[in-house]
Design a protein around this motif. Sequence first.
Motif, PDB file in Angstrom:
ATOM      1  N   PRO A 191      96.004  55.179  32.387  1.00  0.00           N
ATOM      2  CA  PRO A 191      95.298  54.544  33.485  1.00  0.00           C
ATOM      3  C   PRO A 191      93.848  54.146  33.148  1.00  0.00           C
ATOM      4  O   PRO A 191      92.950  54.316  33.955  1.00  0.00           O
ATOM      5  N   THR A 192      93.618  53.600  31.963  1.00  0.00           N
ATOM      6  CA  THR A 192      92.256  53.247  31.588  1.00  0.00           C
ATOM      7  C   THR A 192      91.661  52.217  32.549  1.00  0.00           C
ATOM      8  O   THR A 192      92.391  51.413  33.143  1.00  0.00           O
ATOM      9  N   GLU A 193      90.366  52.292  32.709  1.00  0.00           N
ATOM     10  CA  GLU A 193      89.641  51.302  33.501  1.00  0.00           C
ATOM     11  C   GLU A 193      88.840  50.380  32.588  1.00  0.00           C
ATOM     12  O   GLU A 193      88.093  49.528  33.050  1.00  0.00           O
ATOM     13  N   ALA A 194      89.019  50.561  31.278  1.00  0.00           N
ATOM     14  CA  ALA A 194      88.310  49.736  30.305  1.00  0.00           C
ATOM     15  C   ALA A 194      88.952  48.355  30.228  1.00  0.00           C
ATOM     16  O   ALA A 194      90.172  48.220  30.259  1.00  0.00           O
ATOM     17  N   LEU A 195      88.097  47.354  30.129  1.00  0.00           N
ATOM     18  CA  LEU A 195      88.568  45.988  29.915  1.00  0.00           C
ATOM     19  C   LEU A 195      88.876  45.782  28.435  1.00  0.00           C
ATOM     20  O   LEU A 195      88.295  46.463  27.576  1.00  0.00           O
ATOM     21  N   TYR A 254      82.264  45.944  30.778  1.00  0.00           N
ATOM     22  CA  TYR A 254      83.408  46.513  30.059  1.00  0.00           C
ATOM     23  C   TYR A 254      84.350  47.365  30.901  1.00  0.00           C
ATOM     24  O   TYR A 254      85.244  47.998  30.356  1.00  0.00           O
ATOM     25  N   ARG A 255      84.168  47.383  32.192  1.00  0.00           N
ATOM     26  CA  ARG A 255      85.021  48.209  33.055  1.00  0.00           C
ATOM     27  C   ARG A 255      85.641  47.346  34.140  1.00  0.00           C
ATOM     28  O   ARG A 255      84.980  46.472  34.708  1.00  0.00           O
ATOM     29  N   LYS A 256      86.897  47.632  34.452  1.00  0.00           N
ATOM     30  CA  LYS A 256      87.578  46.916  35.532  1.00  0.00           C
ATOM     31  C   LYS A 256      86.816  47.112  36.830  1.00  0.00           C
ATOM     32  O   LYS A 256      86.213  48.171  37.062  1.00  0.00           O
ATOM     33  N   GLU A 257      86.859  46.112  37.677  1.00  0.00           N
ATOM     34  CA  GLU A 257      86.174  46.190  38.966  1.00  0.00           C
ATOM     35  C   GLU A 257      86.742  47.326  39.795  1.00  0.00           C
ATOM     36  O   GLU A 257      87.956  47.523  39.870  1.00  0.00           O
TER      37      GLU A 257
END
Length: 169
Positions: A104-108, A162-165
């Motif tokens: 479940p990464t939130e990294a783009l 670099y992080r998902k909204e």
Amino acid sequence: MRGGTIAILGASLVLAAATGANAGGQTGPAVSTPPAAASVPVDPAAIVAGRKAAFLLSAANFGGMKAVIDSGGDVAGQAFAARSLANWAKALPAMFPPGSNVAPTEALPNVWTDRAGFEAKAAAYAEAAGKLAALAKAGDKPGFAAQWSELRKTCGGCHEAYRKEDKKG
């Protein structure tokens, strides 16, 4: 707060070692990996879980420092928390090894495709946290409060790039 910051450092070191963060770029003496450790596969989902936990611990440090600022308390006691954030920032790039862009990464994806930019943002975060630690050690309340805001900006700047909204709310 100390337990949380120690956990950040410990998690960072363990995961950096497990992912071979210094492989090829080592500047110190060669370190051999025991054969048993080399045969243990690293689960990308475990890396994501470790970095998410460390981010939550970082948020706790930020909150604790803000509470001291807001209460007018002694900022000298926040030097350890600020140093732990600086160390976390230095470890950040190693916490995003190739292949760790899994749920479940939130990294783009640009964490990996714009690696130089990502590492530059992490370095700016480390520098800002180091300045915060120095101001805390000096007991400089106004300087600490101003630098805390600057540190939040460097942290947020990385998240923006670099992080998902965040879809919460």
